[in-house]
Scaffold this active site. Structure first.
Site, short mmCIF file in Angstrom:
data_model
loop_
_atom_site.label_atom_id
_atom_site.label_comp_id
_atom_site.label_asym_id
_atom_site.label_seq_id
_atom_site.Cartn_x
_atom_site.Cartn_y
_atom_site.Cartn_z
NE ARG A 1 8.92 -1.85 12.09
CZ ARG A 1 7.95 -0.94 12.09
NH1 ARG A 1 8.13 0.21 11.44
NH2 ARG A 1 6.81 -1.16 12.72
NE ARG B 1 -3.80 -1.97 2.70
CZ ARG B 1 -3.64 -3.15 3.28
NH1 ARG B 1 -2.44 -3.51 3.74
NH2 ARG B 1 -4.66 -3.99 3.39
CG HIS C 1 10.19 5.42 13.41
ND1 HIS C 1 10.44 4.12 13.81
CD2 HIS C 1 9.14 5.33 12.54
CE1 HIS C 1 9.57 3.30 13.23
NE2 HIS C 1 8.78 4.01 12.47
CB VAL C 2 8.81 11.88 12.14
CG1 VAL C 2 9.51 12.16 13.45
CG2 VAL C 2 9.72 12.26 10.95
CD GLU D 1 13.46 3.24 14.85
OE1 GLU D 1 12.39 3.31 15.51
OE2 GLU D 1 13.49 3.29 13.61
NE ARG E 1 6.47 -11.54 0.72
CZ ARG E 1 5.57 -11.63 1.69
NH1 ARG E 1 5.66 -12.61 2.57
NH2 ARG E 1 4.58 -10.78 1.78
#
Length: 323
Positions: free
Chosen positions: A234, A156, A281-282, A263, A177
């Site tokens: 990630r 998405r 990480h915003v 983190e 994949r």
């Protein structure tokens, strides 16, 4: 529905806590002085868990909750939840897809522009008084013009990023994949192959064992000395040691990172580099989007405990369960 008891594993936004407390008997694991005694007492009564990436919700914890039916995760990524264990033991896991897609995609394009056009470095140049003292900021070597963007994980969020990249005149290719039907972008069956064909590599890949360090030294070499890495997915997907080495030795031109391997720790080597843009990480961090995410956590629990089933079950725990 106060007859149902719900466990919260850690800090949650007020919207979630207030709504859960108004509907259910709420237990807060983070406030337990003796975790084992607490779980021994309330564990058998817990019907639902609200959790997030800050706490590992694994089989060891879930096995202490023999009557739990749902784990509602705050965030689209749910690598901190052992969904495989949950699926094997009849527990459904939900996440918060869709509601953060556009916000994260917007952040990704902002991070891309900041990195390629050195906008963070040029702002620091101005704030240090160097524009007036030393003259104009040097022309940037990189540009978006005529570039190819390779997207790792065209889900998405990946598709929303691809749409924005197209609007910027970029060519989009992807790796995942498997090849997706009905997608207008070229598919590369290997990540190295896509990196070789790309000027910019954008990772939207989730965390977990299957993606751990898949962006490694070989992929970075394939991206090349004019290449740029953007990670909005990630931190564990990228081998940070290999990335630091590649940036220090100009194996790639730069990187824009919103996520990190451990983190909130960010390696000082990354902080020291001017050709790296670092965000804490915003990606989805607006009140608007986080409220929607929190509401979906609540809605999943309410829907499940009212007998309607979960709203957004993850792939490992489909609903209704497969027999």
């Amino acid at each position: 529905m106060k007859e149902f008891e719900v466990l919260v594993t850690g800090r949650m936004m007020p919207l979630v806590m207030e709504q859960l407390e108004s509907r259910f008997t709420l237990h807060k694991l983070q406030e337990a002085a003796d975790r084992d005694a607490f779980l021994a007492e309330v564990g058998p009564r817990i019907k639902a868990v609200a959790t997030g990436g800050h706490v590992r919700t694994d089989g060891a914890l879930l096995s202490r909750l023999p009557n739990v039916g749902i784990v509602a995760n705050f965030g689209v990524g749910y690598d901190s939840v052992d969904a495989g264990w949950a699926g094997q033991h009849g527990v459904v896991v939900t996440n918060t897809p869709d509601v953060l897609t556009e916000e994260v995609a917007d952040t990704c394009l902002g991070l891309l522009l900041m990195t390629v056009r050195e906008l963070s470095a040029s702002e620091r140049y101005l704030r240090a008084g160097r524009w007036e003292k030393d003259g104009p900021y040097p022309l940037t070597h990189n540009t978006l013009r005529g570039k190819t963007v390779g997207i790792l994980a065209l889900g998405r969020i990946g598709k929303a990023i691809a749409t924005r990249c197209e609007a910027f005149g970029l060519t989009v290719v992807y790796h995942g994949r498997s090849e997706q039907k009905g997608v207008p972008y070229r598919y590369y069956p290997t990540l190295v192959g896509m990196a070789q064909a790309s000027d910019i590599l954008i990772s939207v890949a989730p965390g977990g064992q299957d993606t751990f360090h898949i962006i490694d030294a070989e992929v970075l070499r394939a991206l090349g000395p004019k290449g740029v890495l953007i990670n909005i997915g990630r931190g564990t997907v990228v081998d940070e040691g290999a990335l630091i080495n590649a940036l220090q030795n100009k194996v790639i031109a730069g990187a824009g990172l919103d996520v990190f391997e451990k983190e909130p720790h960010v390696p000082p080597e990354l902080i020291a580099m001017d050709h790296v843009v670092l965000l804490p990480h915003v990606g989805s961090a607006s009140h608007h989007t986080r409220n929607l995410m929190g509401q979906l956590v609540v809605d999943n629990i309410v829907s499940f405990l009212s007998g309607k089933g979960p709203i957004t079950p993850v792939a490992e725990t489909p609903w209704p369960p497969k027999r």
